[in-house]
Motif scaffolding. Structure first.
Motif, PDB file in Angstrom:
ATOM      1  N   GLY A 193       4.084  -1.305  20.909  1.00  0.00           N
ATOM      2  CA  GLY A 193       3.114  -2.260  21.401  1.00  0.00           C
ATOM      3  C   GLY A 193       2.343  -2.822  20.223  1.00  0.00           C
ATOM      4  N   PRO A 194       1.471  -3.797  20.462  1.00  0.00           N
ATOM      5  CA  PRO A 194       0.795  -4.463  19.344  1.00  0.00           C
ATOM      6  C   PRO A 194      -0.058  -3.533  18.492  1.00  0.00           C
ATOM      7  CG  PRO A 194      -0.161  -5.102  21.457  1.00  0.00           C
ATOM      8  CD  PRO A 194       1.099  -4.379  21.762  1.00  0.00           C
ATOM      9  N   ASP A 195      -0.770  -2.577  19.112  1.00  0.00           N
ATOM     10  CA  ASP A 195      -1.606  -1.682  18.314  1.00  0.00           C
ATOM     11  C   ASP A 195      -0.752  -0.759  17.451  1.00  0.00           C
ATOM     12  OD1 ASP A 195      -4.182  -2.537  19.186  1.00  0.00           O
ATOM     13  OD2 ASP A 195      -3.851  -1.510  21.078  1.00  0.00           O
ATOM     14  N   LEU A 196       0.282  -0.180  18.057  1.00  0.00           N
ATOM     15  CA  LEU A 196       1.160   0.712  17.308  1.00  0.00           C
ATOM     16  C   LEU A 196       1.879  -0.038  16.197  1.00  0.00           C
ATOM     17  CD1 LEU A 196       2.436   3.463  16.871  1.00  0.00           C
ATOM     18  CD2 LEU A 196       4.106   2.917  18.652  1.00  0.00           C
ATOM     19  N   GLU A 197       2.277  -1.270  16.475  1.00  0.00           N
ATOM     20  CA  GLU A 197       2.951  -2.061  15.453  1.00  0.00           C
ATOM     21  C   GLU A 197       2.047  -2.290  14.245  1.00  0.00           C
ATOM     22  OE1 GLU A 197       5.012  -6.459  14.846  1.00  0.00           O
ATOM     23  OE2 GLU A 197       4.442  -5.783  16.843  1.00  0.00           O
ATOM     24  N   GLY A 198       0.769  -2.542  14.505  1.00  0.00           N
ATOM     25  CA  GLY A 198      -0.172  -2.722  13.404  1.00  0.00           C
ATOM     26  C   GLY A 198      -0.299  -1.477  12.557  1.00  0.00           C
ATOM     27  N   ILE A 199      -0.314  -0.313  13.212  1.00  0.00           N
ATOM     28  CA  ILE A 199      -0.407   0.963  12.502  1.00  0.00           C
ATOM     29  C   ILE A 199       0.827   1.192  11.643  1.00  0.00           C
ATOM     30  CG2 ILE A 199      -0.426   3.468  12.841  1.00  0.00           C
ATOM     31  CD1 ILE A 199      -2.139   2.912  15.381  1.00  0.00           C
ATOM     32  N   ILE A 200       2.006   0.956  12.232  1.00  0.00           N
ATOM     33  CA  ILE A 200       3.262   1.142  11.499  1.00  0.00           C
ATOM     34  C   ILE A 200       3.325   0.213  10.292  1.00  0.00           C
ATOM     35  CG2 ILE A 200       5.763   0.838  11.649  1.00  0.00           C
ATOM     36  CD1 ILE A 200       5.520   1.701  14.603  1.00  0.00           C
ATOM     37  N   ALA A 201       2.947  -1.043  10.494  1.00  0.00           N
ATOM     38  CA  ALA A 201       3.005  -2.014   9.403  1.00  0.00           C
ATOM     39  C   ALA A 201       2.043  -1.645   8.280  1.00  0.00           C
ATOM     40  CB  ALA A 201       2.695  -3.413   9.921  1.00  0.00           C
ATOM     41  N   ALA A 202       0.872  -1.109   8.621  1.00  0.00           N
ATOM     42  CA  ALA A 202      -0.094  -0.713   7.595  1.00  0.00           C
ATOM     43  C   ALA A 202       0.455   0.403   6.725  1.00  0.00           C
ATOM     44  CB  ALA A 202      -1.407  -0.287   8.245  1.00  0.00           C
ATOM     45  N   LYS A 203       1.267   1.281   7.299  1.00  0.00           N
ATOM     46  CA  LYS A 203       1.907   2.324   6.504  1.00  0.00           C
ATOM     47  C   LYS A 203       2.998   1.731   5.618  1.00  0.00           C
ATOM     48  CE  LYS A 203       0.929   6.283   9.472  1.00  0.00           C
ATOM     49  NZ  LYS A 203       1.466   7.470  10.172  1.00  0.00           N
ATOM     50  N   GLY A 204       3.777   0.813   6.189  1.00  0.00           N
ATOM     51  CA  GLY A 204       4.863   0.217   5.422  1.00  0.00           C
ATOM     52  C   GLY A 204       4.403  -0.668   4.294  1.00  0.00           C
ATOM     53  N   SER A 205       3.270  -1.343   4.469  1.00  0.00           N
ATOM     54  CA  SER A 205       2.781  -2.261   3.440  1.00  0.00           C
ATOM     55  C   SER A 205       2.084  -1.541   2.292  1.00  0.00           C
ATOM     56  CB  SER A 205       1.803  -3.262   4.061  1.00  0.00           C
ATOM     57  OG  SER A 205       0.595  -2.609   4.422  1.00  0.00           O
ATOM     58  N   GLY A 206       1.748  -0.263   2.508  1.00  0.00           N
ATOM     59  CA  GLY A 206       1.038   0.507   1.488  1.00  0.00           C
ATOM     60  C   GLY A 206      -0.455   0.571   1.692  1.00  0.00           C
ATOM     61  N   VAL A 207      -0.999  -0.128   2.689  1.00  0.00           N
ATOM     62  CA  VAL A 207      -2.451  -0.145   2.911  1.00  0.00           C
ATOM     63  C   VAL A 207      -2.969   1.232   3.305  1.00  0.00           C
ATOM     64  CG1 VAL A 207      -4.250  -1.006   4.469  1.00  0.00           C
ATOM     65  CG2 VAL A 207      -2.658  -2.597   3.399  1.00  0.00           C
ATOM     66  N   PHE A 208      -2.246   1.919   4.183  1.00  0.00           N
ATOM     67  CA  PHE A 208      -2.666   3.256   4.611  1.00  0.00           C
ATOM     68  C   PHE A 208      -2.820   4.189   3.411  1.00  0.00           C
ATOM     69  CE2 PHE A 208      -1.338   7.595   5.777  1.00  0.00           C
ATOM     70  CZ  PHE A 208      -2.336   7.917   6.681  1.00  0.00           C
ATOM     71  N   ALA A 209      -1.819   4.220   2.531  1.00  0.00           N
ATOM     72  CA  ALA A 209      -1.870   5.105   1.363  1.00  0.00           C
ATOM     73  C   ALA A 209      -2.971   4.680   0.396  1.00  0.00           C
ATOM     74  CB  ALA A 209      -0.515   5.115   0.654  1.00  0.00           C
ATOM     75  N   LYS A 210      -3.155   3.362   0.212  1.00  0.00           N
ATOM     76  CA  LYS A 210      -4.175   2.875  -0.716  1.00  0.00           C
ATOM     77  C   LYS A 210      -5.598   3.186  -0.239  1.00  0.00           C
ATOM     78  CE  LYS A 210      -1.839  -0.961  -3.055  1.00  0.00           C
ATOM     79  NZ  LYS A 210      -1.876  -2.422  -3.303  1.00  0.00           N
ATOM     80  N   SER A 211      -5.757   3.393   1.067  1.00  0.00           N
ATOM     81  CA  SER A 211      -7.102   3.646   1.587  1.00  0.00           C
ATOM     82  C   SER A 211      -7.608   5.044   1.257  1.00  0.00           C
ATOM     83  CB  SER A 211      -7.118   3.454   3.112  1.00  0.00           C
ATOM     84  OG  SER A 211      -6.462   4.521   3.774  1.00  0.00           O
ATOM     85  N   LYS A 212      -6.725   5.923   0.824  1.00  0.00           N
ATOM     86  CA  LYS A 212      -7.110   7.309   0.569  1.00  0.00           C
ATOM     87  C   LYS A 212      -8.032   7.421  -0.639  1.00  0.00           C
ATOM     88  CE  LYS A 212      -5.200  11.934  -0.217  1.00  0.00           C
ATOM     89  NZ  LYS A 212      -3.965  12.746  -0.366  1.00  0.00           N
ATOM     90  N   GLY A 213      -9.107   8.180  -0.453  1.00  0.00           N
ATOM     91  CA  GLY A 213      -9.947   8.563  -1.576  1.00  0.00           C
ATOM     92  C   GLY A 213     -10.909   7.518  -2.081  1.00  0.00           C
ATOM     93  N   ASN A 214     -11.162   6.442  -1.305  1.00  0.00           N
ATOM     94  CA  ASN A 214     -12.184   5.487  -1.744  1.00  0.00           C
ATOM     95  C   ASN A 214     -12.947   4.980  -0.535  1.00  0.00           C
ATOM     96  OD1 ASN A 214     -10.945   2.852  -0.745  1.00  0.00           O
ATOM     97  ND2 ASN A 214      -9.279   3.591  -2.057  1.00  0.00           N
ATOM     98  N   ARG A 215     -14.019   4.253  -0.802  1.00  0.00           N
ATOM     99  CA  ARG A 215     -14.914   3.816   0.269  1.00  0.00           C
ATOM    100  C   ARG A 215     -14.590   2.431   0.805  1.00  0.00           C
ATOM    101  NH1 ARG A 215     -20.865   5.702  -2.056  1.00  0.00           N
ATOM    102  NH2 ARG A 215     -20.390   7.957  -2.242  1.00  0.00           N
ATOM    103  N   LEU A 216     -13.577   1.793   0.258  1.00  0.00           N
ATOM    104  CA  LEU A 216     -13.249   0.435   0.692  1.00  0.00           C
ATOM    105  C   LEU A 216     -12.618   0.451   2.082  1.00  0.00           C
ATOM    106  CD1 LEU A 216     -11.760  -1.073  -2.598  1.00  0.00           C
ATOM    107  CD2 LEU A 216     -14.052  -1.404  -1.655  1.00  0.00           C
ATOM    108  N   VAL A 217     -13.010  -0.499   2.899  1.00  0.00           N
ATOM    109  CA  VAL A 217     -12.409  -0.692   4.217  1.00  0.00           C
ATOM    110  C   VAL A 217     -11.289  -1.715   4.064  1.00  0.00           C
ATOM    111  CG1 VAL A 217     -12.786  -1.470   6.587  1.00  0.00           C
ATOM    112  CG2 VAL A 217     -14.562  -0.152   5.404  1.00  0.00           C
TER     113      VAL A 217
END
Length: 480
Positions: A125-149
């Protein structure tokens, strides 16, 4: 004695609004535990064996996917990769964007999952797709360990799926009717205009119709409307005029976004990271939309970072499998095991019991939107992390809130499945039983999972522990 490696073959099939693609990978497994320890199998290496060209997703009409042509594409690519279905031991079939709304979408994906190997099946669904894409694009991993949203905006043919993260915690999602195929061309004239765009044109009193030139000046007005809604979504300043382009709920994150990353097919027009030779031809507004984004004020309002992946961000590998053994402090109903392909929703207490309990409902509502639809009897597992040192009274309060929320599900008779990182699984499970829950309870501990993961829970072993397979969609970076 040296540790021996084992390998498995995985496949990923992504059927989107505009494109269909496939990838074959080899995952290397290794027991990383010591000789005297419980075996712990982890994926220590992955090799991309084959990537298909990007195909145009075949349709019979506006509401039906051409299943036979999709099957032919997959069989053709298996042949080119010298792969037989029985060789595929794990993987993912994902259907995304407006393709997921087609009449035969669910039927087709489940059929493919049986015919093309042992797959983790997810009709995204649209929400799950957004989550999957964020992992594939590298955004999920880049968010680790900093305060940036960080916001990942995955723009495909029909939708823009937004997922917002801070330090690997999902803050919220939103999906818009913003994509490259909302207006399509044929021989330099407009061939189709999507219903959301038609609604927007009517609302704004703009006349644009099938047969008009692909250079019609009102097309630029459409692009400005799409971009305006996207920009106001990212700043959480949506207006009433944006309603036709909102798919589902409005933005549900509260913190302001610092960094924006674009992935998906439209971002490929922006960054051109894709290296394969054969690409689908695009006779739509995708290239125009990409150029408009690059010239927009989004680059002034936010830090804009390029993705690790563009068109392949949604799914490029198959399921990573990590076999884990839950601890001995668990509470299970043996009659309900084994369980397969249970999606995870993660709830973080942040070491604060009051806030952790009060925000459980928000997590549940998010899980229901992503997994628990009224027309599909899907269950999900609740992962509880960073629970502080608690008294028994606090455990009972958590149990009572879980009981209340579980009864509100579309299918409340499904088992209650809890994954607890600490050693509280047994006492929490027993507390649920003590307060009279009607559902079977599966409560396991010492397993680390994230929202978007899936788990298999095996039958209980003689030592009263259960084997758990954690499946996380894997993605191939352009840098590899």
């Amino acid at each position: 004695m040296s540790k021996q490696r084992e390998s498995i073959i995985s496949a990923g099939i992504d059927i989107g609004t505009s494109t269909t693609k496939l990838i074959i990978s080899r995952l290397s497994l290794l027991n990383v535990a010591g000789i005297s320890h419980v075996p712990r199998i982890e994926i220590v290496d992955k090799e991309i064996l084959y990537q298909s060209p990007v195909y145009r997703t075949p349709l019979l009409d506006e509401t039906t996917i051409n299943t036979s042509e999709v099957e032919q594409i997959i069989q053709h690519e298996y042949d080119r990769a010298n792969i037989l279905p029985h060789m595929i031991e794990t993987g993912a079939v994902i259907i995304t964007g407006e393709a997921a709304t087609k009449n035969n979408a669910s039927e087709m994906v489940h059929y493919l999952s049986k015919e093309a190997g042992e797959f983790l099946v997810a009709t995204a669904g649209p929400d799950l797709e957004g989550i999957i894409a964020a992992k594939g694009s590298g955004v999920f991993a880049k968010s680790k360990g900093n305060r940036l949203v960080r916001a990942n905006v995955d723009i495909g043919g029909g939708t823009a799926n937004i997922a917002v993260y801070k330090n690997e915690i999902l803050l919220g999602t939103c999906t818009l009717h913003v994509g490259g195929r909302l207006i399509e061309f044929d021989h330099h004239v407009i061939k189709s205009i999507s219903p959301p765009v038609r609604s927007m044109l009517k609302q704004e009193g703009i006349r644009l119709q099938i047969g008009d030139s692909h250079n019609h000046p009102h097309i630029d007005k459409v692009l400005n409307m799409l971009l305006g809604t996207l920009s106001r979504t990212l700043t959480n300043e949506l207006q009433e005029k944006d309603r036709p382009l909102i798919l589902g709920h409005k933005p549900d994150w509260r913190l302001p976004i610092d960094v924006v990353t674009f992935s998906g097919g439209v971002s490929e027009c922006m960054y051109q990271l894709e290296t394969i030779e054969s690409k689908a031809s695009y006779n739509d507004i995708g290239i125009l939309l990409a150029a408009k984004i690059q010239q927009s004020s989004i680059y002034e309002k936010f830090i804009v970072e390029a993705p690790m992946e563009t068109v392949r961000a949604t799914v490029l590998g198959a399921g990573t499998q990590t076999t884990e053994i839950s601890g001995a402090t668990i509470e299970i109903d043996p009659s309900k095991l084994p369980l397969k392909n249970i999606p995870i929703i993660k709830h973080d207490f942040h070491e604060q019991i009051e806030n952790g309990i009060s925000t459980l409902e928000k997590t549940f509502q998010q899980a229901r939107r992503i997994y628990d639809t009224a027309y599909v009897e899907n269950n999900f597992a609740l992962s509880l992390t960073n629970i502080p040192l608690v008294k028994f009274n606090d455990i009972q309060r958590i149990a009572n809130e879980i009981k209340r929320l579980m009864n509100e599900r579309n299918h409340p008779d499904l088992p209650i499945i809890l994954v607890v990182e600490s050693d509280l699984a047994k006492v929490l499970g027993q507390s649920l039983i003590a307060i009279g829950v009607q559902q079977p309870v599966i409560s396991i501990d010492q397993i680390h999972v994230d929202t978007g993961d899936y788990i298999d829970i095996g039958k209980a072993l003689k030592t009263d522990v259960v084997p758990v397979i954690v499946k996380t969609l894997t993605f191939h970076s352009s840098e590899q």
